[in-house]
Motif scaffolding. Structure first.
Motif, PDB file in Angstrom:
ATOM      1  N   THR A   1      53.644 -21.325  92.708  1.00 51.01           N
ATOM      2  CA  THR A   1      53.655 -22.037  93.831  1.00 51.01           C
ATOM      3  C   THR A   1      52.368 -22.024  94.578  1.00 51.01           C
ATOM      4  O   THR A   1      52.114 -22.846  95.074  1.00 51.01           O
ATOM      5  N   ALA A   2      51.775 -21.077  94.799  1.00 53.61           N
ATOM      6  CA  ALA A   2      50.248 -20.789  95.300  1.00 53.61           C
ATOM      7  C   ALA A   2      49.392 -21.905  94.733  1.00 53.61           C
ATOM      8  O   ALA A   2      48.499 -22.561  95.108  1.00 53.61           O
ATOM      9  N   SER A   3      49.330 -21.984  93.284  1.00 54.54           N
ATOM     10  CA  SER A   3      48.462 -22.774  92.719  1.00 54.54           C
ATOM     11  C   SER A   3      48.935 -24.233  92.928  1.00 54.54           C
ATOM     12  O   SER A   3      48.045 -24.829  93.016  1.00 54.54           O
ATOM     13  N   HIS A   4      49.943 -24.692  93.128  1.00 57.74           N
ATOM     14  CA  HIS A   4      50.547 -25.864  93.399  1.00 57.74           C
ATOM     15  C   HIS A   4      49.848 -26.315  94.889  1.00 57.74           C
ATOM     16  O   HIS A   4      49.558 -27.156  94.968  1.00 57.74           O
ATOM     17  N   ILE A   5      50.220 -25.371  95.554  1.00 61.83           N
ATOM     18  CA  ILE A   5      49.485 -25.535  97.261  1.00 61.83           C
ATOM     19  C   ILE A   5      47.962 -25.878  97.075  1.00 61.83           C
ATOM     20  O   ILE A   5      47.530 -26.647  97.555  1.00 61.83           O
ATOM     21  N   SER A   6      47.401 -24.992  96.477  1.00 66.54           N
ATOM     22  CA  SER A   6      46.168 -25.089  96.036  1.00 66.54           C
ATOM     23  C   SER A   6      45.462 -26.395  95.563  1.00 66.54           C
ATOM     24  O   SER A   6      44.612 -27.242  95.986  1.00 66.54           O
ATOM     25  N   ALA A   7      46.284 -26.864  94.394  1.00 65.45           N
ATOM     26  CA  ALA A   7      45.984 -28.171  93.798  1.00 65.45           C
ATOM     27  C   ALA A   7      46.235 -29.449  94.895  1.00 65.45           C
ATOM     28  O   ALA A   7      45.239 -30.261  94.900  1.00 65.45           O
ATOM     29  N   ARG A   8      47.303 -29.279  95.817  1.00 69.41           N
ATOM     30  CA  ARG A   8      47.598 -30.154  96.912  1.00 69.41           C
ATOM     31  C   ARG A   8      46.261 -30.274  97.769  1.00 69.41           C
ATOM     32  O   ARG A   8      46.352 -31.324  98.589  1.00 69.41           O
ATOM     33  N   LEU A   9      45.837 -29.062  98.105  1.00 69.60           N
ATOM     34  CA  LEU A   9      44.662 -28.980  99.111  1.00 69.60           C
ATOM     35  C   LEU A   9      43.539 -29.827  98.577  1.00 69.60           C
ATOM     36  O   LEU A   9      42.565 -30.259  99.277  1.00 69.60           O
TER      37      LEU A   9
END
Length: 251
Positions: free
Chosen positions: A226-234
């Motif tokens: 989930t954290a990786s997905h958020i980072s990718a969206r940033l």
């Protein structure tokens, strides 16, 4: 210069401090009258009344009978706050997906004034026990707070660091996870991992609240994704900076 030796800027700061003191008192109480707010803010009653009425006129507060509560203009302004550009929007769907799949209460937190401030949250099965609400904050010694402080490049305003904190912070950075096993609230386990911005800098922590009986390894892996997905969206135009998975977790 006024005869009392104060300057206009000094008086201006005093007025602003008084107004913010009243706003904070209203926020803590939810809704309160003049006498209670004057006492809570440490202001003379006449001064508190004058500032409260000015805040009502500006829409920062509103009256509910004889009480004051947060007003619509302050709410609208607060919705525009971004702890990191695009963070809340980037976190919304990944957090919702994790909460739906696991039943965990999921929050995105940032470091503010030495505390873990919740910037966004999705309620889960433990919401009645520990509600995560945007705008509320927790001690930095919680799992999310430890991730934020361990990853901070600036000196965090820590009032008291536990013995061995430097060693613990190094372990959190190495493993990419902090876990609180009922250390804050009985019956609640909190897992937190960093969300990374450009250059691998920790810009937030995403946390999940689950029951201690839940297996932590699969939950930690899901939280890291989930954290990786958020980072990718940033950073949609660049390869995502993946959060390092923990090397081991209890459970």
């Amino acid at each position: 210069m006024p005869i009392d030796g104060t300057t206009d800027s000094t008086r201006g700061r005093g007025v602003l401090e008084g107004a913010f003191g009243l706003l904070e008192a209203v926020e803590r109480s939810g809704s309160a009258g003049l006498t209670a707010l004057a006492a809570a803010s440490g202001l003379p009653k006449a001064t508190a009344h004058r500032l409260l009425e000015q805040l009502v006129q500006l829409g920062a507060l509103e009256r509910a009978g004889a009480a004051y509560r947060i007003g619509p203009r302050l709410f609208q302004l607060g919705q525009e706050w971004q702890p990191h550009p695009g963070l809340r929007g980037a976190a919304r769907e990944p957090m919702r997906g994790l909460a739906t799949a696991t039943g965990a209460s999921v929050g995105i937190t940032v470091l503010a004034q030495g505390r873990a401030l919740i910037a966004g949250a999705v309620a889960g099965d433990l919401d009645a026990v520990v509600p995560l609400r945007p705008g509320s904050s927790f001690s930095w010694t919680t799992a999310a707070g430890k991730v934020l402080v361990a990853g901070s490049t600036a000196a965090a305003p820590l009032h008291s660091a536990p013995s061995g904190w430097a060693r613990q912070a190094a372990a959190i950075r190495d493993r990419g996870v902090a876990i609180d096993m009922e250390e804050v609230v009985p019956g609640v386990c909190c897992i937190a991992v960093p969300v990374r911005g450009s250059g691998g800098k920790t810009v937030a922590a995403v946390c999940a609240l689950v029951e201690p009986t839940q297996r932590l390894r699969p939950m930690t892996d899901a939280l890291s994704r989930t954290a990786s997905h958020i980072s990718a969206r940033l950073h949609p135009r660049h390869p995502a900076t993946h959060v390092r998975s923990h090397r081991r977790a209890t459970g």
